[in-house]
Scaffold this motif. Sequence first.
Motif, mmCIF file in Angstrom:
data_model
loop_
_atom_site.group_PDB
_atom_site.id
_atom_site.type_symbol
_atom_site.label_atom_id
_atom_site.label_comp_id
_atom_site.label_asym_id
_atom_site.label_seq_id
_atom_site.Cartn_x
_atom_site.Cartn_y
_atom_site.Cartn_z
ATOM 1 N N UNK A 1 0.836 -1.213 0.000
ATOM 2 C CA UNK A 1 0.000 0.000 0.000
ATOM 3 C C UNK A 1 0.866 1.256 0.000
ATOM 4 N N UNK A 2 1.905 1.266 0.816
ATOM 5 C CA UNK A 2 2.801 2.428 0.865
ATOM 6 C C UNK A 2 3.480 2.681 -0.467
ATOM 7 N N UNK A 3 3.933 1.617 -1.119
ATOM 8 C CA UNK A 3 4.590 1.766 -2.419
ATOM 9 C C UNK A 3 3.609 2.271 -3.464
ATOM 10 N N UNK A 4 2.387 1.752 -3.441
ATOM 11 C CA UNK A 4 1.376 2.184 -4.413
ATOM 12 C C UNK A 4 0.981 3.635 -4.182
ATOM 13 N N UNK A 5 0.832 4.021 -2.932
ATOM 14 C CA UNK A 5 0.508 5.416 -2.632
ATOM 15 C C UNK A 5 1.645 6.341 -3.055
ATOM 16 N N UNK A 6 2.880 5.885 -2.898
ATOM 17 C CA UNK A 6 4.028 6.686 -3.334
ATOM 18 C C UNK A 6 4.014 6.874 -4.852
ATOM 19 N N UNK A 7 3.628 5.846 -5.587
ATOM 20 C CA UNK A 7 3.514 5.943 -7.049
ATOM 21 C C UNK A 7 2.470 6.994 -7.409
ATOM 22 N N UNK A 8 1.307 6.920 -6.780
ATOM 23 C CA UNK A 8 0.235 7.876 -7.080
ATOM 24 C C UNK A 8 0.681 9.299 -6.767
ATOM 25 N N UNK A 9 1.275 9.509 -5.609
ATOM 26 C CA UNK A 9 1.756 10.863 -5.251
ATOM 27 C C UNK A 9 2.782 11.356 -6.267
ATOM 28 N N UNK A 10 3.677 10.463 -6.691
ATOM 29 C CA UNK A 10 4.722 10.845 -7.645
ATOM 30 C C UNK A 10 4.128 11.208 -9.008
ATOM 31 N N UNK A 11 3.211 10.390 -9.486
ATOM 32 C CA UNK A 11 2.579 10.667 -10.780
ATOM 33 C C UNK A 11 1.773 11.962 -10.695
ATOM 34 N N UNK A 12 1.052 12.148 -9.616
ATOM 35 C CA UNK A 12 0.281 13.387 -9.462
ATOM 36 C C UNK A 12 1.205 14.605 -9.430
ATOM 37 N N UNK A 13 2.341 14.482 -8.795
ATOM 38 C CA UNK A 13 3.321 15.580 -8.786
ATOM 39 C C UNK A 13 3.820 15.878 -10.192
ATOM 40 N N UNK A 14 4.026 14.833 -10.979
ATOM 41 C CA UNK A 14 4.477 15.029 -12.359
ATOM 42 C C UNK A 14 3.398 15.737 -13.170
ATOM 43 N N UNK A 15 2.142 15.385 -12.942
ATOM 44 C CA UNK A 15 1.049 16.065 -13.640
ATOM 45 C C UNK A 15 1.001 17.543 -13.232
ATOM 46 N N UNK A 16 1.168 17.813 -11.955
ATOM 47 C CA UNK A 16 1.127 19.197 -11.468
ATOM 48 C C UNK A 16 2.288 20.015 -12.009
ATOM 49 N N UNK A 17 3.436 19.394 -12.187
ATOM 50 C CA UNK A 17 4.641 20.105 -12.618
ATOM 51 C C UNK A 17 4.718 20.321 -14.121
ATOM 52 N N UNK A 18 3.931 19.584 -14.869
ATOM 53 C CA UNK A 18 4.066 19.674 -16.332
ATOM 54 C C UNK A 18 3.526 20.989 -16.867
ATOM 55 N N UNK A 19 4.070 21.350 -17.993
ATOM 56 C CA UNK A 19 3.642 22.559 -18.680
ATOM 57 C C UNK A 19 3.220 22.145 -20.076
ATOM 58 N N UNK A 20 1.927 21.809 -20.254
ATOM 59 C CA UNK A 20 1.512 21.310 -21.567
ATOM 60 C C UNK A 20 1.714 22.363 -22.659
ATOM 61 N N UNK A 21 2.339 21.906 -23.717
ATOM 62 C CA UNK A 21 2.591 22.760 -24.874
ATOM 63 C C UNK A 21 2.031 22.034 -26.089
ATOM 64 N N UNK A 22 1.283 22.730 -26.901
ATOM 65 C CA UNK A 22 0.727 22.067 -28.092
ATOM 66 C C UNK A 22 1.855 21.760 -29.073
ATOM 67 N N UNK A 23 1.707 20.686 -29.863
ATOM 68 C CA UNK A 23 2.782 20.262 -30.783
ATOM 69 C C UNK A 23 3.027 21.247 -31.892
#
Length: 164
Positions: free
Chosen positions: A142-164
């Motif tokens: 559970x701890x490892x899975x929650x860490x994955x979710x937090x990490x992926x969510x952080x990556x989504x928050x940090x991204x700067x979507x740019x159109x191609x």
Amino acid sequence: MQTYPIKAVPRMLLAQYFSAIEAYLSDRLIGLISSDDAALASLVKNNIEWRDEKISVAELAANPNALKEWVKKRLLDLIYHNFTKIDMYYRNSLGSTIFPDTDSKTTLMRFLPIRHDCVHRYGRDKDGNERNITDVELDELSGALQAVVRHVESAFEARDPISP
């Protein structure tokens, strides 16, 4: 340590933990590709599995969403507990790994064969020995899975979507 009235409960919980992370990774990746043309383009350009795939010009002309639909169909066909492969898809589209650290990755990989036994062999290994899943192991997973979710969510928050 908690005692369960049915010995299969910890095995069922382990399988459900995997089902939850698979659904999460699938939903987030498909949502990203559906809403971000830059992520879609990056995934298509960088995915070595699709290098030789073709979409006809006629199909693209008839349906401007043909590429997005083609990619979505392939994403729906993936097995999301194949974490190494799914990590490649996330790296190619989101620009981030799904693994927050080596320990989380090691934990998930260690539990994959146990998951297989719980889902496909009613909790027994290939020699017929029953898998006994402890609360400590469930907490570790559970701890490892929650860490994955937090990490992926952080990556989504940090991204700067740019159109191609």
